[in-house]
Design an enzyme around this catalytic site. Sequence first.
Site, mmCIF file in Angstrom:
data_model
loop_
_atom_site.group_PDB
_atom_site.id
_atom_site.type_symbol
_atom_site.label_atom_id
_atom_site.label_comp_id
_atom_site.label_asym_id
_atom_site.label_seq_id
_atom_site.Cartn_x
_atom_site.Cartn_y
_atom_site.Cartn_z
ATOM 1 N N ARG A 1 -0.303 -5.041 14.144
ATOM 2 C CA ARG A 1 -1.493 -4.352 14.016
ATOM 3 C C ARG A 1 -2.411 -5.596 13.702
ATOM 4 O O ARG A 1 -3.878 -5.687 14.152
ATOM 5 C CB ARG A 1 -1.749 -3.372 12.827
ATOM 6 C CG ARG A 1 -1.031 -2.307 13.073
ATOM 7 C CD ARG A 1 -0.648 -1.306 11.970
ATOM 8 N NE ARG A 1 -1.819 -0.915 11.188
ATOM 9 C CZ ARG A 1 -1.667 -0.810 9.787
ATOM 10 N NH1 ARG A 1 -0.316 -0.750 9.147
ATOM 11 N NH2 ARG A 1 -2.970 -0.291 9.057
ATOM 12 N N ARG B 1 0.893 -1.052 0.042
ATOM 13 C CA ARG B 1 0.038 -0.123 -0.154
ATOM 14 C C ARG B 1 1.083 1.146 -0.034
ATOM 15 O O ARG B 1 1.885 1.412 0.849
ATOM 16 C CB ARG B 1 -0.955 -0.055 1.166
ATOM 17 C CG ARG B 1 -1.715 1.392 1.294
ATOM 18 C CD ARG B 1 -2.690 0.957 2.194
ATOM 19 N NE ARG B 1 -2.450 1.006 3.784
ATOM 20 C CZ ARG B 1 -3.402 0.780 4.894
ATOM 21 N NH1 ARG B 1 -4.798 0.870 4.541
ATOM 22 N NH2 ARG B 1 -2.845 0.780 5.959
ATOM 23 N N ARG C 1 2.781 4.617 4.607
ATOM 24 C CA ARG C 1 2.354 4.814 5.974
ATOM 25 C C ARG C 1 3.338 4.262 6.817
ATOM 26 O O ARG C 1 3.993 3.049 6.408
ATOM 27 C CB ARG C 1 1.080 4.152 6.220
ATOM 28 C CG ARG C 1 0.044 5.359 6.243
ATOM 29 C CD ARG C 1 -1.432 4.570 6.391
ATOM 30 N NE ARG C 1 -1.616 3.964 7.737
ATOM 31 C CZ ARG C 1 -2.904 3.525 8.177
ATOM 32 N NH1 ARG C 1 -3.758 3.628 7.454
ATOM 33 N NH2 ARG C 1 -2.689 2.904 9.088
HETATM 34 P P1 AMP Z 1 -6.070 3.358 11.084
HETATM 35 O O1 AMP Z 1 -5.974 4.222 9.934
HETATM 36 O O2 AMP Z 1 -7.639 2.971 11.091
HETATM 37 O O3 AMP Z 1 -5.422 1.928 10.742
HETATM 38 O O4 AMP Z 1 -5.356 3.664 12.377
HETATM 39 C C1 AMP Z 1 -4.140 4.031 12.501
HETATM 40 C C2 AMP Z 1 -3.702 3.963 14.045
HETATM 41 O O5 AMP Z 1 -4.419 4.978 14.837
HETATM 42 C C3 AMP Z 1 -4.054 2.506 14.452
HETATM 43 O O6 AMP Z 1 -3.104 1.556 14.375
HETATM 44 C C4 AMP Z 1 -4.227 3.178 16.090
HETATM 45 O O7 AMP Z 1 -2.971 3.177 16.629
HETATM 46 C C5 AMP Z 1 -4.886 4.361 15.917
HETATM 47 N N1 AMP Z 1 -6.338 4.263 15.880
HETATM 48 C C6 AMP Z 1 -7.111 4.773 14.917
HETATM 49 N N2 AMP Z 1 -8.585 4.484 15.259
HETATM 50 C C7 AMP Z 1 -8.613 3.910 16.577
HETATM 51 C C8 AMP Z 1 -9.436 3.506 17.649
HETATM 52 N N3 AMP Z 1 -10.644 3.604 17.270
HETATM 53 N N4 AMP Z 1 -9.058 2.970 18.919
HETATM 54 C C9 AMP Z 1 -7.719 3.050 19.025
HETATM 55 N N5 AMP Z 1 -6.813 3.556 18.311
HETATM 56 C C10 AMP Z 1 -7.004 3.842 17.089
#
Ligand code: AMP
Length: 226
Positions: free
Chosen positions: A170, A127, A159
């Site tokens: 993750r 990605r 990213r």
């Molecule tokens: P994402 O873009 O949704 O993959 O989010 C990237 C990172 O942001 C995640 O790996 C977490 O560290 C943090 N994050 C985003 N949304 C949440 C959530 N609802 N709860 C906890 N951490 C979050």
Amino acid sequence: VSLNLIMLGAPGAGKGTQAERIARERGIPKISTGDILREAVAAGTELGRRVKATMEQGQLVSDELMIAIVRDRLAREDARRGFVLDGFPRTVAQALSLDEIMRGRDPLIVADLAVAEADLVRRLANRLVCGSCGTNAVVDAAGNAPKSCQQCGGPLVQRKDDNEAVVRERLQVYQRQTKPLLDFYRSRPTFREVDGAQSPERVAADLSAAVDSALKQITSTQGAGR
Ligand code: AMP
């Protein structure tokens, strides 16, 4: 009826892409908690400084902080007529709080994008995202990446948390903390599973049909209650 949609699925399942698309089609805001946090980190705000290390390790930010962010965001005027939530809830505690935040509003529609684990690893490793607008670009089977963002011409970057070690973390966090949400939501009449392994166009078509059927379900029960 407002479309109050939450998108579930593992990292790399296509939540962001599909959330963006359906939000645009239905004229409602896409609310991505990952985007909100990344913007805070890029801007160097107090919030950004608090979450930066956690995000880079692929761990979850605290429920308390995330719930406060989403509570504020959903209270804004533009979310009154519906929203697409991408990346929240990610824990059962967040889901319980969301139900409380939603009291008195139209029911949540829950869409799970199902993708096999092996595909997720490959997708995340390949990605690239636009450093300006955040749109995803994908490296093709021959390993070729587009030169710049198809949407805005901005520079494509990986990213920080899409490197192999963090991707593995993750996915483990997803299995442990987020996957239990499927059992939390599955019995609801507005829960829908969508096959996320298909082309983005097919996923979008299936998601759209799933959302329409869930909206119909809500209208019919609300009608019966009157
Ligand atoms: P994402 O873009 O949704 O993959 O989010 C990237 C990172 O942001 C995640 O790996 C977490 O560290 C943090 N994050 C985003 N949304 C949440 C959530 N609802 N709860 C906890 N951490 C979050």
